[in-house]
Design an enzyme around this catalytic site. Structure first.
Site, short mmCIF file in Angstrom:
data_model
loop_
_atom_site.label_atom_id
_atom_site.label_comp_id
_atom_site.label_asym_id
_atom_site.label_seq_id
_atom_site.Cartn_x
_atom_site.Cartn_y
_atom_site.Cartn_z
N SER A 186 3.24 -10.59 0.19
CA SER A 186 2.11 -9.84 -0.35
C SER A 186 2.58 -8.40 -0.49
O SER A 186 3.03 -7.79 0.49
CB SER A 186 0.94 -9.93 0.64
OG SER A 186 -0.22 -9.37 0.07
N GLU A 187 2.51 -7.85 -1.72
CA GLU A 187 3.22 -6.59 -1.96
C GLU A 187 2.65 -5.38 -1.21
O GLU A 187 3.31 -4.36 -1.11
CB GLU A 187 3.35 -6.28 -3.45
CG GLU A 187 2.04 -6.04 -4.18
CD GLU A 187 1.59 -7.27 -4.95
OE1 GLU A 187 1.88 -8.39 -4.49
OE2 GLU A 187 0.92 -7.11 -5.98
N ASN A 188 1.45 -5.52 -0.64
CA ASN A 188 0.95 -4.42 0.18
C ASN A 188 1.67 -4.36 1.53
O ASN A 188 1.45 -3.40 2.29
CB ASN A 188 -0.56 -4.53 0.37
CG ASN A 188 -0.99 -5.84 0.97
OD1 ASN A 188 -0.50 -6.90 0.58
ND2 ASN A 188 -1.88 -5.79 1.94
N SER B 67 8.52 -3.05 1.12
CA SER B 67 7.95 -4.16 0.38
C SER B 67 8.56 -4.24 -1.02
O SER B 67 8.90 -5.33 -1.51
CB SER B 67 6.43 -4.00 0.28
OG SER B 67 5.86 -5.14 -0.28
#
Lengths: 220, 226
Positions: free
Chosen positions: B51-53, B93
């Site tokens: 999840s890119e967060n 990330s």
């Protein structure tokens, strides 16, 4: 050195036309108590650096809703209809930056670098007007560092030296912004005595943090 | 093939994309249709969802009982983390994303063309949500799969050349729709699979780009219960 400040001391740090970075991702890990204080202080004409503008009710998007922002650097504005509306009416200038590029522009400012070379955005409108530099046969876009007068971040546990630990996914842009502004204020969910956090569990070294603020009961 | 509901079409596409994943893959799923792929992966296969967060090892959406306000996905929704998950900041990330450490990125699209160009972040004058992490994901992932409905209200999305501003140039590898599976090759769009009941004329009529036929054109597998 005493790092804790209250709302009145915090407001002394705010002025119109400032360049402010605010942490959080879709308001997760955003310093809502510090945002309350900007709204209460009436600070305006701000240049805001924030990966998204949350919603009109949550995160840095509340400052858009309150019409305090003149210029915005962000990667995504789609979740806050106010941002698009103010951009279309010309009230708000928006520079969209790919999220990974935004992270690296902030990190490079804090790390004393002259920006970064990224392949992200090649062949797209993002590359227009920018220098393309070839390294080892591959093209990259030169992306300049991005810094601010003030960074407002949120930590889950902050010790009295300003060392910060972030829980869950609340790190996001907070540790990067802590390195890239002249003055850094962390909003602490919980404050502990120095020594209570293990050195190896600390995400943001206390030297980056100038002030620690805790949201007060009287805040908005 | 009988008429499928919109929900069945989306599930069929998500299920077919899931067949492209391998045990141990690090996968990033975009919002909307691509996020449904998570429900369709084989149970004995370990897929690490990024999840890119800032999370590797996303499990699923959290119910109100297990809701941790500190843990959300890239859409800001509360999630749970899998055993062995790890969290990190946005620079890390995107180092994972841009540095080629994500095996497969699955995204939706407004347009894809025969060069593998992708447009999915802006319709000038109409929709300007921003690119978020999409430009980095498409440039950095080892394999880019577009999961989308074949047309937009009957208008082709698979084009000779995209006319919307690009998200990335020449990065798409595979497109999965309810009509078939198309590989972007050096020669353009290569039709690898046709959905059951769909003939060549039909899929070409809904595709602006010329579809070349793979030597071994197959019938697209679909879930047993559809």
């Amino acid at each position: 050195m005493r790092k804790r400040i209250d709302a009145a001391q915090l407001r002394q740090l705010l002025s119109d036309n400032m360049r402010i970075m605010i942490g959080g991702f879709m308001a997760n890990g955003a310093p809502e108590g510090l945002i309350d204080q900007i709204i209460a202080a009436g600070t305006k004409n701000i240049t805001l650096i924030s990966t998204d503008t949350g919603t009109p009710e949550k995160g840095s998007g509340r400052l858009i809703h309150a019409k305090r922002i003149a210029k915005l650097y962000a990667s995504h504005i789609g979740t806050n209809p106010e941002t698009g509306a103010q951009m279309n009416s010309g009230e708000l200038e928006v520079e969209l930056v790919p999220q990974g590029t935004l992270a690296e522009r902030i990190r490079s400012a804090g790390a004393g670098l002259g920006g970064v070379l990224s392949p992200t955005g090649l062949g797209t409108p993002i590359a227009e007007g920018k220098r393309i530099i070839q390294v080892e046969g591959q093209d990259y876009i030169l992306e300049p560092p991005l810094r601010a007068d003030l960074a407002l971040i949120r930590g889950s546990v902050v010790d009295t030296k300003g060392n910060v630990l972030y829980k869950g996914t609340t790190q996001n842009f907070n540790p990067l912004m802590a390195t890239a502004a002249k003055t850094v204020v962390v909003e602490a969910e919980q404050i502990v005595e120095a020594g209570e956090l293990l050195p190896e569990h600390i995400h943001t070294p206390g030297i980056y943090v100038d002030y620690i603020y805790q949201r007060e009961q009287t805040d908005a | 093939m009988r008429e499928l509901s919109k929900q069945q079409v989306r599930r069929m596409i998500a299920w077919r994309v899931a067949q492209e994943l391998h045990d141990g893959d690090v996968v990033n799923l975009g919002i909307g249709l691509p996020s449904l792929v998570a429900n369709e992966t084989a149970k004995d296969m370990e897929i690490l969802l990024q999840s890119e967060n800032g999370l590797l090892g996303m499990d699923g959406l959290a119910d109100s009982e297990h809701h941790d306000p500190n843990l959300v996905n890239a859409g800001g929704q509360p999630i749970t983390a899998a055993i062995g998950a790890c969290s990190f900041n946005s620079a890390d990330s995107f180092a994972i994303i841009r540095g080629g450490h994500v095996d497969v990125s699955v995204l939706g699209a407004l347009q894809v063309d025969e060069l593998g160009n992708l447009a999915n972040w802006i319709i000038p004058g109409k929709m300007v949500p921003g690119m978020g992490g999409a430009m980095d994901l498409v440039v950095g992932a080892q394999r880019v799969i577009v999961a989308m409905e074949h047309t937009n209200k009957g208008r082709p999305k698979l084009l000779t050349r995209c006319d919307l501003p690009l998200t990335a140039a020449k990065q798409v590898n595979l497109v999965v729709t309810e009509l078939g599976v198309i590989e972007i090759s050096g020669q353009g769009m290569l039709l690898r699979e046709l959905a059951p009941g769909i003939d060549l004329e039909t899929i070409q009529a809904h595709t602006e780009a010329k579809l070349h036929l793979a030597d071994t054109l197959k019938t697209m597998p679909i879930p047993n219960d559809l």
